[in-house]
Design an enzyme around this catalytic site. Structure first.
Site, short mmCIF file in Angstrom:
data_model
loop_
_atom_site.label_atom_id
_atom_site.label_comp_id
_atom_site.label_asym_id
_atom_site.label_seq_id
_atom_site.Cartn_x
_atom_site.Cartn_y
_atom_site.Cartn_z
N TYR A 177 -4.49 -31.10 -25.17
CA TYR A 177 -3.62 -29.86 -25.87
C TYR A 177 -2.82 -30.09 -26.60
O TYR A 177 -2.32 -28.78 -27.30
CB TYR A 177 -2.56 -29.65 -24.21
N LYS A 183 -13.24 -39.07 -17.27
CA LYS A 183 -14.34 -38.68 -17.53
C LYS A 183 -15.65 -40.49 -17.80
O LYS A 183 -15.82 -40.03 -19.50
CB LYS A 183 -14.62 -37.61 -17.87
N ASP A 208 -15.75 -33.88 -12.26
CA ASP A 208 -16.31 -33.09 -11.65
C ASP A 208 -16.50 -33.86 -9.88
O ASP A 208 -16.73 -32.65 -9.49
CB ASP A 208 -17.88 -33.46 -11.97
N ASP A 268 -4.68 -29.91 -15.31
CA ASP A 268 -4.82 -28.80 -15.10
C ASP A 268 -5.34 -28.19 -14.13
O ASP A 268 -5.36 -27.01 -13.54
CB ASP A 268 -4.43 -28.83 -16.53
N ASP A 318 -5.01 -26.55 -10.19
CA ASP A 318 -5.02 -24.96 -9.39
C ASP A 318 -6.12 -24.60 -8.72
O ASP A 318 -5.93 -24.53 -7.63
CB ASP A 318 -5.04 -23.87 -10.90
#
Length: 356
Positions: free
Chosen positions: A143, A192, A224, A248, A252
């Site tokens: 970001y 990852k 994942d 992020d 959620d």
């Protein structure tokens, strides 16, 4: 008597409504526990664009830096969709995080007992309780990395860069390990590392910092797999630490497991404990002004503010206890079930105050 200076960034949509109820609860708590609160307001997001042309005015940064803490409602909405990317309401949110050095985002995912049936997961999967703390790095990663648009053999293309340095990883790691020490001493680091060099540096650095916390059980998951494990067996998690973009997404996901995104608070902290506190839901412009918004996530954000920035843990406990109690009988429309009393945003604030 202690006095705390709080800046209110009410923002857009339902932001002003829910912040007003949170202030009502904070004032009631201050009276109960013997401190005072002084408020100042500033503009952030769409309302700032309308008033000044930019989503983050310099005056807002100045006020926030001089405060003890910041309470944010919500920003954004379709009204500002045609703004360029660097002038959208969300750019103001990223900007204030960077300006205040808010590198650590704490997002608890907790199921309140009266709302257990609202979770999409089966009761046997949730177990007796679910209480996860997600620690998300907030001022680095993709970001905030280099980005741009270019022409690739006549085809429009774009790029965004995921980048972390060791110092950024070390400071978020220590926040997560410290949090784990105060809870169940179990930390899951999510990356990852099988694909990304930035994740390989992340994992190497997390392992190095773990040597300072021998009591904490550390394990690693690819992002994942972590997403899958959250819905397969959320009970296995205590504290999760991860990068900006992974945090992020995972926070959620965890919020929906808890049954209602309208119930979850968050804290964003810097190295001096000054923080910005906000609900994790959006500005919900479709219900703005109707008096039906759920203020509980913002009220719970005030509890986090009292705990992590203002060092008033008993006041924080009182708010959380009042919210848990009020849910047994009283609901806003988004979480209403038969047998409970449906109330407005303001009435919910009054109900919480009455129980403090």
């Amino acid at each position: 008597m202690k006095n705390y200076n709080i800046v209110l960034l009410k923002g857009d949509g339902i932001g002003p409504e829910i912040v007003n109820e949170a202030v009502k609860v904070l004032d009631r708590t201050a009276d109960k526990f013997g401190f005072t609160v002084t408020y100042d307001e500033a503009l952030l997001g769409g309302c700032a664009i309308d008033a000044t042309g930019v989503p983050l005015p310099e005056e807002t940064i100045t006020k926030c830096k001089a405060s003890d803490s910041v309470l944010l409602g919500a920003v954004g909405g379709p009204k500002w969709d045609n703004q360029p990317g660097n002038n959208r309401p969300e750019a103001g949110l990223l900007g204030i995080r960077g300006a205040l050095g808010l590198f650590a985002n704490l997002r608890p995912a907790v199921i309140f007992e009266p709302l257990r049936n609202a979770s999409p997961l089966k009761p046997e999967i949730i177990g007796d309780a679910m209480d996860i703390m997600i620690v998300r790095e907030l001022t680095g990663g993709i970001y905030f990395g280099k980005r741009g648009n270019f022409d690739e053999d006549g085809v429009p293309a774009a790029y965004d860069t995921e980048k972390y340095n060791v110092n950024e990883i070390e400071r978020i790691a220590r926040v997560a390990f410290d949090m784990a020490m105060k809870r169940n001493k179990k930390l899951t680091s999510v990356d990852k590392a099988n694909v990304l060099d930035s994740s390989r540096l992340w994992r190497k650095t997390i392992i190095k910092i773990s040597e300072e916390y021998p009591e904490v059980e550390l394990n690693h998951l690819y992002v994942d797999n972590c997403a899958m494990q959250l819905v397969r067996d959320p009970k296995q998690f205590d504290v999760i630490v991860t990068s900006n973009i992974f945090g992020d997404i995972l926070s959620d996901e965890a919020s929906m497991i808890s049954g209602s995104i309208g119930m979850l608070a968050s804290a964003s902290l810097n190295s001096t404990k000054c923080g910005m506190y906000e609900p994790i839901h959006g500005s919900a412009p479709d219900i703005a002004g109707k008096g039906i918004a759920n203020p509980l996530a913002t009220i719970l954000s005030v509890a986090m503010m009292l705990r992590y920035s203002l060092d008033e843990p008993e006041a924080a406990d009182a708010i959380e206890k009042a919210v848990s109690e009020v849910l047994k009988t009283t609901r806003t429309p988004d979480i209403y079930t038969e047998g409970t009393t449906k109330v407005s945003c303001s009435e919910m604030g009054n109900a919480v105050c009455s129980l403090i």
